[in-house]
Scaffold this active site. Structure first.
Site, PDB file in Angstrom:
ATOM      1  CG  HIS A  54     -48.038  17.435  50.185  1.00 41.88           C
ATOM      2  ND1 HIS A  54     -48.969  17.740  51.157  1.00 41.88           N
ATOM      3  CD2 HIS A  54     -48.293  16.144  49.841  1.00 41.88           C
ATOM      4  CE1 HIS A  54     -49.733  16.679  51.385  1.00 41.88           C
ATOM      5  NE2 HIS A  54     -49.350  15.702  50.605  1.00 41.88           N
ATOM      6  CG  HIS A  56     -49.461  13.683  47.498  1.00 43.30           C
ATOM      7  ND1 HIS A  56     -49.109  13.074  48.692  1.00 43.30           N
ATOM      8  CD2 HIS A  56     -48.560  13.259  46.575  1.00 43.30           C
ATOM      9  CE1 HIS A  56     -48.044  12.307  48.496  1.00 43.30           C
ATOM     10  NE2 HIS A  56     -47.688  12.404  47.230  1.00 43.30           N
ATOM     11  CG  ASP A  58     -54.856  13.553  49.072  1.00 43.38           C
ATOM     12  OD1 ASP A  58     -53.739  13.677  48.524  1.00 43.38           O
ATOM     13  OD2 ASP A  58     -54.982  13.184  50.262  1.00 43.38           O
ATOM     14  CG  HIS A  59     -52.990  17.398  50.368  1.00 46.32           C
ATOM     15  ND1 HIS A  59     -52.897  17.714  51.708  1.00 46.32           N
ATOM     16  CD2 HIS A  59     -52.999  16.042  50.309  1.00 46.32           C
ATOM     17  CE1 HIS A  59     -52.857  16.596  52.418  1.00 46.32           C
ATOM     18  NE2 HIS A  59     -52.910  15.568  51.588  1.00 46.32           N
ATOM     19  CG  HIS A 110     -46.236  12.705  52.688  1.00 37.86           C
ATOM     20  ND1 HIS A 110     -46.780  11.445  52.764  1.00 37.86           N
ATOM     21  CD2 HIS A 110     -47.115  13.444  51.951  1.00 37.86           C
ATOM     22  CE1 HIS A 110     -47.935  11.431  52.108  1.00 37.86           C
ATOM     23  NE2 HIS A 110     -48.159  12.628  51.600  1.00 37.86           N
ATOM     24  CG  ASP A 129     -50.824  14.184  53.785  1.00 32.87           C
ATOM     25  OD1 ASP A 129     -51.726  14.648  54.504  1.00 32.87           O
ATOM     26  OD2 ASP A 129     -51.026  13.698  52.658  1.00 32.87           O
ATOM     27  CG  HIS A 167     -55.114  12.299  55.491  1.00 30.29           C
ATOM     28  ND1 HIS A 167     -56.001  11.848  54.537  1.00 30.29           N
ATOM     29  CD2 HIS A 167     -54.070  12.824  54.813  1.00 30.29           C
ATOM     30  CE1 HIS A 167     -55.511  12.084  53.328  1.00 30.29           C
ATOM     31  NE2 HIS A 167     -54.331  12.686  53.461  1.00 30.29           N
TER      32      HIS A 167
HETATM   33 ZN   LIG Z   1     -49.928  13.527  50.672  1.00 29.74          ZN
END
Ligand SMILES: [Zn+2]
Length: 238
Positions: A54, A56, A58-59, A110, A129, A167
């Protein structure tokens, strides 16, 4: 397929996926390029593919630097805003590493663009996530209906499927799970195991479909209404 976690930021795991036969290495959700390159170079595994679940940051934050350093193409959700994406993935598409084939399923909730990669033969799934060990992602974009259905799809996979989440949230999820289902002895026992693992600094992933069916309150919720109630309770649980 050999799968290795690369810890990043405070609690992210970036997964390195290596196929010995072809010499290929894929990286799943590189929020940061530097630790990925360090681990891959240390192992002598040149990165040949980048996969995102996805949008985001942090990905995906390491996408461009990794692509620049390795030339690896980027595959990610077709509907998402993915930096440097070369291949857009939608329901029913495939990713390949050597002779291993991963099936793309859409798991919104999410985020709306969220996908999971399912290697049916290997009983392995990269779930980003969407599902966490004993928990699930927050609903930033999707509805409870969407997320509930996405979790049911993932836990509808064979029980021995290993789920690689993005995570290390297991300890906090386990505490909430015991609170949500005080009568569930398997959950209580798992909390004890997770506490011991985290005290020793051990990773608690991957989890499995079987374990999630037995201990994940969001998966075990009988309907969307109960799921939604649990999700908002978890958002403020301390
Ligand atoms: Zn995420």
């Amino acid at each position: 397929m050999e799968i290795v976690p690369v810890p990043a930021f405070t609690d992210n795991y970036i997964w390195l996926v290596h196929d010995d036969a072809s010499g290929e290495t894929a990286v799943v959700d590189p929020g940061d390029a530097r630790p990925v390159l360090g681990e891959a170079q240390g192992r002598g595994w040149p990165v040949t593919q980048i996969w995102n679940t996805h949008w985001h940051p942090d990905h995906t934050g390491g996408n461009l630097a990794l692509k620049q350093a390795t030339g690896a193409p980027i595959s990610g959700p077709a509907s998402g805003n993915i930096p440097g994406r070369d291949v857009g993935l939608s329901e029913g598409d495939e990713v390949r590493i050597g002779s291993h084939v991963g099936r793309v399923i859409e798991v919104p909730g999410h985020t709306l663009d969220h996908i999971a990669l399912i290697f049916d033969q290997e009983r392995i799934a990269f779930v980003g996530d969407t599902l966490f060990a004993m928990g699930c992602g927050r609903l930033f974009e999707g509805t409870p209906e969407q997320m509930y259905k996405s979790l049911q799809r993932l836990t509808g996979l064979p029980g021995d499927t290993r789920l690689y989440c993005a995570h290390e949230y297991t300890l906090s999820n386990a505490k909430f799970a015991v609170h949500a289902e005080p009568g569930n002895g398997i959950t209580a026992e798992r909390l004890g195991r997770v506490e011991a693992m985290r005290e020793q600094g051990k990773i608690t992933l991957p989890t499995s479909v079987e374990e999630e069916r037995a201990t994940n309150p969001f998966v075990r919720a009988p309907d969307v209404a109960k799921f939604a109630e649990l999700r908002s309770a978890k958002d403020s649980f301390r």
